[in-house]
Design a protein around this motif. Sequence first.
Motif, mmCIF file in Angstrom:
data_model
loop_
_atom_site.group_PDB
_atom_site.id
_atom_site.type_symbol
_atom_site.label_atom_id
_atom_site.label_comp_id
_atom_site.label_asym_id
_atom_site.label_seq_id
_atom_site.Cartn_x
_atom_site.Cartn_y
_atom_site.Cartn_z
ATOM 1 N N THR A 22 2.602 -21.131 -34.630
ATOM 2 C CA THR A 22 2.022 -20.102 -33.754
ATOM 3 C C THR A 22 2.683 -20.071 -32.384
ATOM 4 O O THR A 22 2.380 -19.199 -31.583
ATOM 5 C CB THR A 22 0.512 -20.336 -33.560
ATOM 6 N N SER B 151 5.972 -19.775 -31.696
ATOM 7 C CA SER B 151 7.322 -19.213 -31.687
ATOM 8 C C SER B 151 7.518 -18.173 -30.583
ATOM 9 O O SER B 151 8.636 -17.953 -30.138
ATOM 10 C CB SER B 151 7.646 -18.609 -33.048
ATOM 11 N N GLU B 152 6.445 -17.557 -30.132
ATOM 12 C CA GLU B 152 6.589 -16.548 -29.077
ATOM 13 C C GLU B 152 7.063 -17.159 -27.763
ATOM 14 O O GLU B 152 7.535 -16.455 -26.886
ATOM 15 C CB GLU B 152 5.273 -15.811 -28.859
ATOM 16 N N TRP B 153 6.969 -18.499 -27.615
ATOM 17 C CA TRP B 153 7.428 -19.161 -26.404
ATOM 18 C C TRP B 153 8.701 -19.976 -26.655
ATOM 19 O O TRP B 153 8.986 -20.917 -25.940
ATOM 20 C CB TRP B 153 6.349 -20.092 -25.857
ATOM 21 N N SER C 223 11.946 -18.673 -26.900
ATOM 22 C CA SER C 223 13.180 -17.941 -26.637
ATOM 23 C C SER C 223 14.077 -18.747 -25.704
ATOM 24 O O SER C 223 13.619 -19.657 -25.000
ATOM 25 C CB SER C 223 12.856 -16.592 -25.989
#
Length: 76
Positions: free
Chosen positions: A60, A62-64, A66
Amino acid sequence: MAAIAKITSKGQTTIPAAVRAALRIQPGDLIVWETEPDGSARVRRVQPLDLEYLKAVEGTLSEWASPADEEAYRDL
């Protein structure tokens, strides 16, 4: 309880028997090291539930993940 252990050139150490007994760890068990801002560290046995939870949470986050996030949070 205090126990002293020597660190090898490879960064390895033997966990003293009294500490293994207190943590109830056996060969094959996993431990986690948690470092504190004051330079101290805690070590504890990882429960199988902890691993399942961490694997579930990892997906959960993965949005952070980059390159911009890695740069922004590198020194934390």
